[in-house]
Design a protein around this motif. Structure first.
Motif, PDB file in Angstrom:
ATOM      1  N   VAL A  63       0.832  -1.205   0.000  1.00 38.01           N
ATOM      2  CA  VAL A  63       0.000   0.000   0.000  1.00 38.01           C
ATOM      3  C   VAL A  63       0.867   1.256   0.000  1.00 38.01           C
ATOM      4  O   VAL A  63       0.570   2.226  -0.706  1.00 38.01           O
ATOM      5  CB  VAL A  63      -0.956  -0.014   1.213  1.00 38.01           C
ATOM      6  CG1 VAL A  63      -1.681   1.321   1.336  1.00 38.01           C
ATOM      7  CG2 VAL A  63      -1.956  -1.151   1.085  1.00 38.01           C
ATOM      8  N   ALA A  64       1.938   1.232   0.766  1.00 36.59           N
ATOM      9  CA  ALA A  64       2.825   2.400   0.827  1.00 36.59           C
ATOM     10  C   ALA A  64       3.439   2.693  -0.541  1.00 36.59           C
ATOM     11  O   ALA A  64       3.493   3.847  -0.977  1.00 36.59           O
ATOM     12  CB  ALA A  64       3.919   2.175   1.867  1.00 36.59           C
ATOM     13  N   VAL A  65       3.897   1.661  -1.239  1.00 35.10           N
ATOM     14  CA  VAL A  65       4.488   1.861  -2.571  1.00 35.10           C
ATOM     15  C   VAL A  65       3.416   2.347  -3.540  1.00 35.10           C
ATOM     16  O   VAL A  65       3.649   3.246  -4.354  1.00 35.10           O
ATOM     17  CB  VAL A  65       5.141   0.557  -3.082  1.00 35.10           C
ATOM     18  CG1 VAL A  65       5.581   0.727  -4.535  1.00 35.10           C
ATOM     19  CG2 VAL A  65       6.331   0.192  -2.222  1.00 35.10           C
ATOM     20  N   GLY A  66       2.227   1.758  -3.459  1.00 31.94           N
ATOM     21  CA  GLY A  66       1.144   2.174  -4.353  1.00 31.94           C
ATOM     22  C   GLY A  66       0.774   3.626  -4.175  1.00 31.94           C
ATOM     23  O   GLY A  66       0.448   4.316  -5.146  1.00 31.94           O
ATOM     24  N   GLU A  67       0.810   4.126  -2.945  1.00 32.30           N
ATOM     25  CA  GLU A  67       0.425   5.516  -2.685  1.00 32.30           C
ATOM     26  C   GLU A  67       1.587   6.481  -2.888  1.00 32.30           C
ATOM     27  O   GLU A  67       1.382   7.616  -3.307  1.00 32.30           O
ATOM     28  CB  GLU A  67      -0.134   5.640  -1.266  1.00 32.30           C
ATOM     29  CG  GLU A  67      -1.443   4.882  -1.083  1.00 32.30           C
ATOM     30  CD  GLU A  67      -2.028   5.039   0.304  1.00 32.30           C
ATOM     31  OE1 GLU A  67      -1.313   5.532   1.199  1.00 32.30           O
ATOM     32  OE2 GLU A  67      -3.209   4.653   0.494  1.00 32.30           O
ATOM     33  N   ALA A  68       2.811   6.036  -2.581  1.00 26.38           N
ATOM     34  CA  ALA A  68       3.965   6.930  -2.700  1.00 26.38           C
ATOM     35  C   ALA A  68       4.533   6.959  -4.113  1.00 26.38           C
ATOM     36  O   ALA A  68       5.118   7.957  -4.530  1.00 26.38           O
ATOM     37  CB  ALA A  68       5.052   6.521  -1.708  1.00 26.38           C
TER      38      ALA A  68
END
Length: 315
Positions: free
Chosen positions: A14-19
């Motif tokens: 999720v962090a990679v998808g949002e960042a």
């Protein structure tokens, strides 16, 4: 064979998808980039699908499968947070960790005292805090890295719930020698020709600039800063006016120079301060208790926080 992955790896996804990049995601979740990369690669291997397209020096873009799995990963993280909260509630005591986020523009004036008030009543709760802008707070809530966020009603997404606590009408901050400093009220038309110091944070800047756009005007932006203390000092030293919602406890900039605060006229939209939570945590006894305590603290301190006041009970 069963698919094996961890909640931590879903958090990395999720962090990679949002960042949009490994490095930015690593900073967001406070781990090393190789750990993020390894976690995402392990997920791709276990799930048997490519989650991201890697662009050299341009970050990562989710594939179609990646976008669908991101939605489910967020749901799993929310459900995991709800399971954790249910276990806490079933323990029958208010004694678990609580992670609080707060809008960076007013965290210094609100969060420490609010925490102190809650800690005095519930000393066994271990509270941690993070200060961030609105976009970051929303991301942290969706990843279940914070439990609640004290913030404004700025561009609120549908998957989070906002509990309003206090209305904060916009104020014009000026130094004492400004030509408009002695006005009882200032219009956007009055401000437009003068240099402006803009609080240049995501969503916040759009809110302040909307006052001018709504009247077909463009502000004369002379300075930009992401720091509220720097903003007040720039204004006090004559670099321009600014627009704020939360009035400091005294009309003095951090460098000791005086400031004036004048209401912005023209029915400019007020901000609402309140608590933003994910729908998954609303069932938690701990979160309900903190929300009630924070609402009461804001009600008691509304007059010192701004020229606004507490919202009506029905709000």
């Amino acid at each position: 064979m069963p698919v094996r992955y961890t909640l931590r790896q879903l958090e990395y996804l999720v962090a990679v998808g949002e960042a949009g990049s490994i490095v930015a995601a690593a900073q967001q979740v406070n781990v090393s980039p190789p750990s993020i990369s390894a976690g995402v690669s392990h997920l791709e291997e276990e799930l048997g699908v490519q989650l991201f397209v890697r662009h050299h020096a341009q970050g990562l873009t989710p594939t179609l499968a990646g976008r669908k799995l991101l939605e489910h990963a967020r749901m799993v993280l929310r459900e995991a947070a709800a399971l954790r909260d249910l276990a806490r509630e079933l323990s029958g005591s208010i004694r678990w960790p609580l992670a609080i986020g707060c809008m960076t523009t007013f965290a210094h004036a609100v969060l420490p005292a609010l925490r102190r008030s809650f800690a005095d009543e519930y000393p066994e709760v271990r509270i941690s805090q993070v200060e961030a802008d609105q976009a970051e707070l929303i991301s942290l809530l969706r990843q279940a890295r914070i439990d609640l966020a004290l913030t404004y009603d700025l561009d609120l997404p549908g998957d989070l719930r906002f509990f309003p606590m206090m209305e904060l009408p916009p104020l014009v901050a000026l130094n004492e020698g400004h030509p408009l400093a002695q006005h009882a009220e200032i219009s956007v038309e009055d401000l437009a020709p003068h240099p402006m110091v803009l609080l240049d944070l995501p969503l916040s800047a759009d809110y302040f600039l909307s006052f001018f756009a709504d009247r077909g005007l463009r502000p004369n932006i002379a300075e930009r800063t992401r720091d509220m203390a720097v903003l007040r000092s720039l204004v006090a030293n004559g670099f321009g006016y600014s627009i704020v919602n939360l009035r400091p406890l005294n009309d003095v900039a951090p460098d000791g120079r005086p400031l004036r605060f004048v209401p912005l006229g023209g029915n400019a939209r007020a901000m609402k301060m309140g608590m933003l939570v994910s729908t998954a945590v609303e069932r938690s006894q701990l979160h309900r208790t903190f929300l009630a305590s924070a609402s009461e603290w804001v009600r008691r301190n509304s007059h010192r926080l701004s020229g606004g006041g507490p919202l009506p009970e029905e709000a």
